[in-house]
Write an enzyme that holds these catalytic residues in place. Structure first.
Site, PDB file in Angstrom:
ATOM      1  N   ARG A   1       0.831  -1.215   0.000  1.00 43.85           N
ATOM      2  CA  ARG A   1       0.000   0.000   0.000  1.00 43.85           C
ATOM      3  C   ARG A   1       0.862   1.260   0.000  1.00 43.85           C
ATOM      4  O   ARG A   1       0.503   2.280   0.580  1.00 43.85           O
ATOM      5  CB  ARG A   1      -0.940   0.046   1.211  1.00 43.85           C
TER       6      ARG A   1
ATOM      7  N   SER B   1     -10.684  -0.733   3.116  1.00 45.01           N
ATOM      8  CA  SER B   1      -9.916  -0.839   4.365  1.00 45.01           C
ATOM      9  C   SER B   1      -9.506   0.559   4.824  1.00 45.01           C
ATOM     10  O   SER B   1      -8.911   1.298   4.042  1.00 45.01           O
ATOM     11  CB  SER B   1      -8.644  -1.641   4.145  1.00 45.01           C
TER      12      SER B   1
ATOM     13  N   GLU C   1      -4.819   3.778   6.020  1.00 48.38           N
ATOM     14  CA  GLU C   1      -4.439   3.501   4.639  1.00 48.38           C
ATOM     15  C   GLU C   1      -5.025   4.606   3.751  1.00 48.38           C
ATOM     16  O   GLU C   1      -4.485   4.945   2.716  1.00 48.38           O
ATOM     17  CB  GLU C   1      -5.042   2.141   4.273  1.00 48.38           C
TER      18      GLU C   1
HETATM   19  N1  EPU Z   1     -10.740 -10.768   9.994  1.00 50.45           N
HETATM   20  C1  EPU Z   1     -11.417 -10.800  11.191  1.00 50.45           C
HETATM   21  N2  EPU Z   1     -12.392  -9.870  11.395  1.00 50.45           N
HETATM   22  C2  EPU Z   1     -12.726  -8.942  10.475  1.00 50.45           C
HETATM   23  C3  EPU Z   1     -12.020  -8.911   9.258  1.00 50.45           C
HETATM   24  C4  EPU Z   1     -11.020  -9.833   9.037  1.00 50.45           C
HETATM   25  O1  EPU Z   1     -11.159 -11.626  12.041  1.00 50.45           O
HETATM   26  O2  EPU Z   1     -13.641  -8.168  10.751  1.00 50.45           O
HETATM   27  C5  EPU Z   1      -9.708 -11.775   9.723  1.00 50.45           C
HETATM   28  C6  EPU Z   1     -10.218 -12.801   8.708  1.00 50.45           C
HETATM   29  O3  EPU Z   1     -10.918 -13.823   9.286  1.00 50.45           O
HETATM   30  C7  EPU Z   1      -8.940 -13.282   8.082  1.00 50.45           C
HETATM   31  C8  EPU Z   1      -8.068 -12.054   8.113  1.00 50.45           C
HETATM   32  O4  EPU Z   1      -8.611 -11.188   9.107  1.00 50.45           O
HETATM   33  O5  EPU Z   1      -8.324 -14.267   8.873  1.00 50.45           O
HETATM   34  C9  EPU Z   1      -7.933 -11.383   6.779  1.00 50.45           C
HETATM   35  O6  EPU Z   1      -9.190 -10.863   6.352  1.00 50.45           O
HETATM   36  P1  EPU Z   1      -9.490 -10.509   4.827  1.00 50.45           P
HETATM   37  O7  EPU Z   1      -9.231 -11.673   3.969  1.00 50.45           O
HETATM   38  O8  EPU Z   1     -10.828  -9.877   4.762  1.00 50.45           O
HETATM   39  O9  EPU Z   1      -8.368  -9.468   4.435  1.00 50.45           O
HETATM   40  P2  EPU Z   1      -7.759  -8.170   5.166  1.00 50.45           P
HETATM   41  O10 EPU Z   1      -6.340  -8.455   5.507  1.00 50.45           O
HETATM   42  O11 EPU Z   1      -8.652  -7.714   6.247  1.00 50.45           O
HETATM   43  C10 EPU Z   1      -6.790  -7.146   2.982  1.00 50.45           C
HETATM   44  C11 EPU Z   1      -6.846  -5.857   2.219  1.00 50.45           C
HETATM   45  C12 EPU Z   1      -8.153  -5.727   1.460  1.00 50.45           C
HETATM   46  C13 EPU Z   1      -8.262  -6.912   0.509  1.00 50.45           C
HETATM   47  C14 EPU Z   1      -8.188  -8.201   1.319  1.00 50.45           C
HETATM   48  C15 EPU Z   1      -8.170  -9.429   0.458  1.00 50.45           C
HETATM   49  C16 EPU Z   1      -5.470  -4.336   3.507  1.00 50.45           C
HETATM   50  C17 EPU Z   1      -5.443  -3.130   4.384  1.00 50.45           C
HETATM   51  N3  EPU Z   1      -6.689  -4.743   3.139  1.00 50.45           N
HETATM   52  O12 EPU Z   1      -7.804  -7.103   3.963  1.00 50.45           O
HETATM   53  O13 EPU Z   1      -8.076  -4.544   0.682  1.00 50.45           O
HETATM   54  O14 EPU Z   1      -9.462  -6.863  -0.229  1.00 50.45           O
HETATM   55  O15 EPU Z   1      -6.968  -8.223   2.098  1.00 50.45           O
HETATM   56  O16 EPU Z   1      -6.923  -9.551  -0.146  1.00 50.45           O
HETATM   57  O17 EPU Z   1      -4.425  -4.870   3.160  1.00 50.45           O
HETATM   58  C18 EPU Z   1      -8.614  -2.240   0.641  1.00 50.45           C
HETATM   59  O18 EPU Z   1      -7.426  -2.010   0.594  1.00 50.45           O
HETATM   60  O19 EPU Z   1      -9.470  -1.307   0.652  1.00 50.45           O
HETATM   61  C19 EPU Z   1      -9.092  -3.607   0.750  1.00 50.45           C
HETATM   62  C20 EPU Z   1     -10.377  -3.916   0.888  1.00 50.45           C
END
Ligand code: EPU
Length: 348
Positions: free
Chosen positions: A164, A237, A344
């Site tokens: 990012r 995010s 972010e």
């Molecule tokens: N999780 C929770 N609670 C929540 C959300 C997530 O426990 O409310 C846990 C999930 O269970 C999982 C982990 O966190 O174990 C990862 O969750 P997720 O796959 O939703 O991905 P993220 O790391 O929360 C990142 C990006 C997203 C992108 C997703 C999928 C960042 C800041 N965000 O989210 O990007 O869509 O991975 O690759 O890196 C964005 O940048 O706007 C965005 C949506």
């Protein structure tokens, strides 16, 4: 070209924050852009470049000339048996470019389906999702220097991409307007379905991994947990996922055995052969949920019920209200886990 005065930016930011721009211009071509940049009336006035407005939080009226980049056009500039080089105008919607690639069976950005925002905004924060980042297919971009109106090409190395991150969030911040982005897409793609949710979704769809199916799987996953900005204001995010070192991670793991984590692979200090230098990226959404914020509403704002990392505007929230909520969340995470989570989204 019409320059509007005191225009509400509510329709131009996906958070739906109602602030006004002192001056506002839709720019459809590089010529129009150069004309406006060399216009003496606006020379001393600060400029703010807006694409899809999907990664910005406005906290005050914008006392500047807002340039809404609408430079369009998708063209193939080079191709061989294996690759196709596609140049896209920065004002194209990112997902339109993805859909073009999917329709032509060009691989490399299908995992980045449905990310809101414009093509020009994509390199600013090296957009990424479901195991893929923009930098993997990125070749170069063209940009116009705001002060001199001169055109410059930035090749991949010059963009200093990270998680990012890019040069456009640091030393080049506010200095350039991106006008085009060139990507190298693959005619014989290697699919990336390593992100667990994609495999599961493909199985649910009873579908083989191919460009179209992966794109569809990603769209299904995103629609399932990310709020549609057309219905509820948000900027995806709100925070970045923080990185901690091995020692800190072990301490957290002993306290919270189920803590999820990703291998980072992008820490400049990481030495793969030395386990003590290993970095761990923690999902901020998990940290926030553990602090009890998921689905919680505070006045006009809140943390989304299906993805705690996404802060939302339930209707008439101001930028300050959202910032106040973000600060409370940061403080809770700091108190519970001794981890800092950083925004972010660009706060204006
Ligand atoms: N999780 C929770 N609670 C929540 C959300 C997530 O426990 O409310 C846990 C999930 O269970 C999982 C982990 O966190 O174990 C990862 O969750 P997720 O796959 O939703 O991905 P993220 O790391 O929360 C990142 C990006 C997203 C992108 C997703 C999928 C960042 C800041 N965000 O989210 O990007 O869509 O991975 O690759 O890196 C964005 O940048 O706007 C965005 C949506």
């Amino acid at each position: 070209m019409t320059i509007q005065k005191n225009l509400s930016l509510k329709p131009y930011n996906t958070f739906g924050i109602d602030v006004s721009a002192a001056h506002f211009a839709d720019v459809f071509s590089v010529e129009e852009l150069k004309t406006i940049l060399s216009d003496a009336t606006f020379h001393k006035i600060p400029k703010l470049i807006l694409g899809g407005g999907s990664n910005v939080l406005f906290t005050k009226n914008v006392d500047a000339l807002v340039i809404h980049n609408q430079i369009k056009g998708i063209e193939i500039i080079k191709e061989d048996d294996d690759y196709v080089f596609i140049r896209s105008g920065a004002g194209e919607a990112w997902n339109d470019l993805v859909m073009y690639a999917v329709a032509h069976n060009y691989g490399g950005i299908e995992n980045l389906s449905l990310i809101p925002g414009s093509v020009g905004a994509a390199p600013m924060q090296n957009i990424g999702a479901y195991g893929v980042e923009l930098k993997e297919t990125f070749v170069e971009l063209e940009a116009i220097h705001i002060e001199t109106a001169e055109q410059k090409t930035f090749v991949k190395e010059e963009c200093k991409f990270g998680y990012r991150e890019s040069i456009f969030k640091h030393e080049a911040k506010g200095k350039y307007i991106i006008i085009s982005v060139t990507l190298q897409l693959n005619k014989n793609p290697v699919f990336n379905t390593s992100y667990g949710a994609i495999e599961q979704e493909l199985q649910k769809m009873n579908a083989q991994p191919n460009i179209k199916n992966i794109s569809e799987a990603v769209c299904n996953i995103r629609r399932g947990k990310l709020p549609d900005p057309a219905k509820i204001g948000n900027a995806g995010s709100f925070f970045k996922n923080p990185t901690v070192n091995q020692e800190k991670f072990e301490k957290l793991k002993s306290q919270y055995p189920t803590i999820p984590n990703y291998a980072t692979g992008n820490s400049s200090t990481q030495q793969p052969n030395n386990p003590t230098s290993q970095q761990h990226k923690l999902p901020a959404g998990w940290l926030i949920e553990q602090c009890g914020w998921k689905g919680k509403r505070v006045g006009n704002t809140g943390s989304h019920k299906d993805q705690a990392l996404v802060l939302v505007n339930y209707g008439n929230a101001t930028g300050e209200e959202i910032i106040a909520l973000a600060k409370q969340i940061q403080q809770s995470v700091k108190e519970k886990f001794e981890v800092d989570i950083l925004p972010e989204v660009n706060v204006y």
